[in-house]
Design a protein around this motif. Structure first.
Motif, PDB file in Angstrom:
ATOM      1  N   MET A  22       0.845  -1.196   0.000  1.00  0.00           N
ATOM      2  CA  MET A  22       0.000   0.000   0.000  1.00  0.00           C
ATOM      3  C   MET A  22       0.881   1.247   0.000  1.00  0.00           C
ATOM      4  O   MET A  22       1.848   1.346   0.763  1.00  0.00           O
ATOM      5  CB  MET A  22      -0.905   0.003   1.240  1.00  0.00           C
ATOM      6  N   ARG A  23       0.543   2.192  -0.850  1.00  0.00           N
ATOM      7  CA  ARG A  23       1.298   3.451  -0.924  1.00  0.00           C
ATOM      8  C   ARG A  23       0.400   4.601  -0.471  1.00  0.00           C
ATOM      9  O   ARG A  23      -0.673   4.804  -1.039  1.00  0.00           O
ATOM     10  CB  ARG A  23       1.795   3.700  -2.341  1.00  0.00           C
ATOM     11  N   ILE A  24       0.847   5.315   0.553  1.00  0.00           N
ATOM     12  CA  ILE A  24       0.072   6.416   1.122  1.00  0.00           C
ATOM     13  C   ILE A  24       0.737   7.745   0.786  1.00  0.00           C
ATOM     14  O   ILE A  24       1.925   7.937   1.049  1.00  0.00           O
ATOM     15  CB  ILE A  24      -0.044   6.273   2.649  1.00  0.00           C
ATOM     16  N   ALA A  25      -0.010   8.652   0.195  1.00  0.00           N
ATOM     17  CA  ALA A  25       0.480   9.993  -0.116  1.00  0.00           C
ATOM     18  C   ALA A  25      -0.011  10.963   0.949  1.00  0.00           C
ATOM     19  O   ALA A  25      -1.216  11.133   1.120  1.00  0.00           O
ATOM     20  CB  ALA A  25       0.005  10.433  -1.496  1.00  0.00           C
ATOM     21  N   LEU A  26       0.919  11.577   1.671  1.00  0.00           N
ATOM     22  CA  LEU A  26       0.577  12.617   2.641  1.00  0.00           C
ATOM     23  C   LEU A  26       0.732  13.952   1.938  1.00  0.00           C
ATOM     24  O   LEU A  26       1.842  14.342   1.554  1.00  0.00           O
ATOM     25  CB  LEU A  26       1.498  12.542   3.863  1.00  0.00           C
ATOM     26  N   ILE A  27      -0.378  14.664   1.752  1.00  0.00           N
ATOM     27  CA  ILE A  27      -0.391  15.899   0.959  1.00  0.00           C
ATOM     28  C   ILE A  27      -0.588  17.097   1.881  1.00  0.00           C
ATOM     29  O   ILE A  27      -1.672  17.314   2.422  1.00  0.00           O
ATOM     30  CB  ILE A  27      -1.512  15.844  -0.100  1.00  0.00           C
ATOM     31  N   ASN A  28       0.470  17.863   2.062  1.00  0.00           N
ATOM     32  CA  ASN A  28       0.420  19.057   2.910  1.00  0.00           C
ATOM     33  C   ASN A  28      -0.113  20.222   2.083  1.00  0.00           C
ATOM     34  O   ASN A  28       0.560  20.723   1.189  1.00  0.00           O
ATOM     35  CB  ASN A  28       1.825  19.360   3.442  1.00  0.00           C
ATOM     36  N   GLY A  29      -1.332  20.659   2.393  1.00  0.00           N
ATOM     37  CA  GLY A  29      -1.968  21.726   1.629  1.00  0.00           C
ATOM     38  C   GLY A  29      -1.888  23.089   2.281  1.00  0.00           C
ATOM     39  O   GLY A  29      -2.678  23.984   1.932  1.00  0.00           O
ATOM     40  N   SER A  30      -0.957  23.286   3.195  1.00  0.00           N
ATOM     41  CA  SER A  30      -0.800  24.600   3.816  1.00  0.00           C
ATOM     42  C   SER A  30      -0.083  25.553   2.864  1.00  0.00           C
ATOM     43  O   SER A  30       0.823  25.138   2.138  1.00  0.00           O
ATOM     44  CB  SER A  30       0.012  24.477   5.109  1.00  0.00           C
ATOM     45  N   PRO A  31      -0.453  26.844   2.860  1.00  0.00           N
ATOM     46  CA  PRO A  31       0.278  27.804   2.031  1.00  0.00           C
ATOM     47  C   PRO A  31       1.696  28.058   2.557  1.00  0.00           C
ATOM     48  O   PRO A  31       2.540  28.577   1.836  1.00  0.00           O
ATOM     49  CB  PRO A  31      -0.577  29.076   2.112  1.00  0.00           C
ATOM     50  N   LYS A  32       1.948  27.686   3.807  1.00  0.00           N
ATOM     51  CA  LYS A  32       3.282  27.853   4.392  1.00  0.00           C
ATOM     52  C   LYS A  32       4.176  26.676   4.002  1.00  0.00           C
ATOM     53  O   LYS A  32       3.801  25.521   4.174  1.00  0.00           O
ATOM     54  CB  LYS A  32       3.193  27.924   5.913  1.00  0.00           C
ATOM     55  N   ILE A  33       5.360  26.995   3.520  1.00  0.00           N
ATOM     56  CA  ILE A  33       6.308  25.938   3.164  1.00  0.00           C
ATOM     57  C   ILE A  33       6.973  25.379   4.416  1.00  0.00           C
ATOM     58  O   ILE A  33       7.231  24.185   4.530  1.00  0.00           O
ATOM     59  CB  ILE A  33       7.368  26.468   2.176  1.00  0.00           C
ATOM     60  N   GLN A  34       7.263  26.249   5.372  1.00  0.00           N
ATOM     61  CA  GLN A  34       7.911  25.843   6.615  1.00  0.00           C
ATOM     62  C   GLN A  34       7.088  26.292   7.823  1.00  0.00           C
ATOM     63  O   GLN A  34       6.391  27.300   7.774  1.00  0.00           O
ATOM     64  CB  GLN A  34       9.321  26.450   6.704  1.00  0.00           C
ATOM     65  N   GLY A  35       7.198  25.531   8.913  1.00  0.00           N
ATOM     66  CA  GLY A  35       6.634  25.954  10.188  1.00  0.00           C
ATOM     67  C   GLY A  35       5.126  25.927  10.298  1.00  0.00           C
ATOM     68  O   GLY A  35       4.559  26.646  11.115  1.00  0.00           O
ATOM     69  N   ARG A  89       2.764   1.509  13.322  1.00  0.00           N
ATOM     70  CA  ARG A  89       1.584   0.644  13.392  1.00  0.00           C
ATOM     71  C   ARG A  89       1.329  -0.186  12.142  1.00  0.00           C
ATOM     72  O   ARG A  89       0.740  -1.262  12.226  1.00  0.00           O
ATOM     73  CB  ARG A  89       0.337   1.485  13.695  1.00  0.00           C
ATOM     74  N   LEU A  90       1.719   0.320  10.990  1.00  0.00           N
ATOM     75  CA  LEU A  90       1.398  -0.377   9.751  1.00  0.00           C
ATOM     76  C   LEU A  90       2.648  -0.967   9.110  1.00  0.00           C
ATOM     77  O   LEU A  90       3.710  -0.343   9.098  1.00  0.00           O
ATOM     78  CB  LEU A  90       0.710   0.578   8.768  1.00  0.00           C
ATOM     79  N   GLU A  91       2.496  -2.165   8.570  1.00  0.00           N
ATOM     80  CA  GLU A  91       3.596  -2.833   7.891  1.00  0.00           C
ATOM     81  C   GLU A  91       3.328  -2.883   6.389  1.00  0.00           C
ATOM     82  O   GLU A  91       2.201  -2.724   5.934  1.00  0.00           O
ATOM     83  CB  GLU A  91       3.765  -4.260   8.431  1.00  0.00           C
ATOM     84  N   GLN A  92       4.393  -3.082   5.640  1.00  0.00           N
ATOM     85  CA  GLN A  92       4.301  -3.200   4.186  1.00  0.00           C
ATOM     86  C   GLN A  92       3.605  -1.989   3.557  1.00  0.00           C
ATOM     87  O   GLN A  92       2.693  -2.135   2.737  1.00  0.00           O
ATOM     88  CB  GLN A  92       3.579  -4.493   3.795  1.00  0.00           C
ATOM     89  N   ILE A  93       4.042  -0.816   3.978  1.00  0.00           N
ATOM     90  CA  ILE A  93       3.507   0.419   3.397  1.00  0.00           C
ATOM     91  C   ILE A  93       4.651   1.290   2.911  1.00  0.00           C
ATOM     92  O   ILE A  93       5.787   1.169   3.370  1.00  0.00           O
ATOM     93  CB  ILE A  93       2.671   1.214   4.411  1.00  0.00           C
ATOM     94  N   GLU A  94       4.340   2.141   1.988  1.00  0.00           N
ATOM     95  CA  GLU A  94       5.273   3.146   1.496  1.00  0.00           C
ATOM     96  C   GLU A  94       4.621   4.508   1.665  1.00  0.00           C
ATOM     97  O   GLU A  94       3.474   4.700   1.267  1.00  0.00           O
ATOM     98  CB  GLU A  94       5.611   2.900   0.025  1.00  0.00           C
TER      99      GLU A  94
END
Length: 215
Positions: free
Chosen positions: A1-14, A31-36
């Protein structure tokens, strides 16, 4: 399983969204195994072609962003429209959302999560669920705290439940949490922050309610 974490904040840092993304990633790896896990930053109004190609290889999209006027930040909305108009060969991508807000109550993110859910239907994604996180104004200022402890404990618990649903690709009701920090102290901290900013700009607190002079 491949999980995409998408940060939608207008701030690049902090940003609080970045803080939550890092927290979610740590819980996920424990907690999860066999993930990317693949991390993406949607900080502008356009998604690069190579990013779209990378996103198409994910099974799960998790959007993390701040609440803007009870809704989605405008730059992120442009990105969502672009995703919606992109012809992904995979039509069974599952979408989840994590919205943080400056309000103490996480339920203030209810409408933003519903907007994301409606978008998921139109984009032919499968909506899973979302988490509304209250107390976002304090998140980016917090030091690194052990998972499951301190003010972040309720958020960690909600994230663990969300990841359990993600691992099974379940569809559940949205949940809402707040930081484990007294509401009156959170409000007081916010007021002190505004006062500090006012003084730093050469003004006085009593001038905050002044109307601009007509010209």
């Amino acid at each position: 399983m491949r999980i995409a974490l998408i940060n939608g904040s207008p701030k690049i840092q902090g940003s609080a969204s970045k803080k939550l993304s890092e927290r979610l990633k740590c819980i996920c790896e424990r907690r999860l195994e066999q993930i990317e896990i693949a991390e993406f930053g949607f900080h502008d109004t356009v998604i690069a072609k190579e990013v779209l190609e990378d996103l198409s290889r994910a099974d799960i999209w998790v959007f993390l962003f701040p609440l803007y006027v009870d809704g989605i930040p405008s730059h992120l909305l442009s990105c969502l429209i672009q995703l919606e108009e992109t012809d992904f060969s995979k039509k069974h991508i599952h979408a989840y959302g994590i919205v943080n807000c400056g309000f103490y109550e996480g339920v203030q993110a209810e409408f933003a999560l519903k907007i994301l859910q409606n978008w998921s239907v139109k984009a032919e994604c499968i909506w899973g669920s979302g988490v509304g996180v209250g107390g976002g104004g304090a998140l980016s200022q917090m030091p690194q705290i052990e998972l499951g402890h301190g003010p972040m404990a309720p958020i960690d618990k909600a994230f663990a439940a969300l990841l359990e649903e993600i691992s099974k690709k379940e569809v559940r009701e949205n949940r809402y949490v707040s930081i484990a920090f007294p509401r009156f102290l959170y409000k007081l901290s916010g007021q002190l922050g505004w006062r500090k900013m006012i003084k730093a700009n050469g003004k006085k607190v009593r001038e905050l309610g002044n109307r601009p002079e007509s010209r």
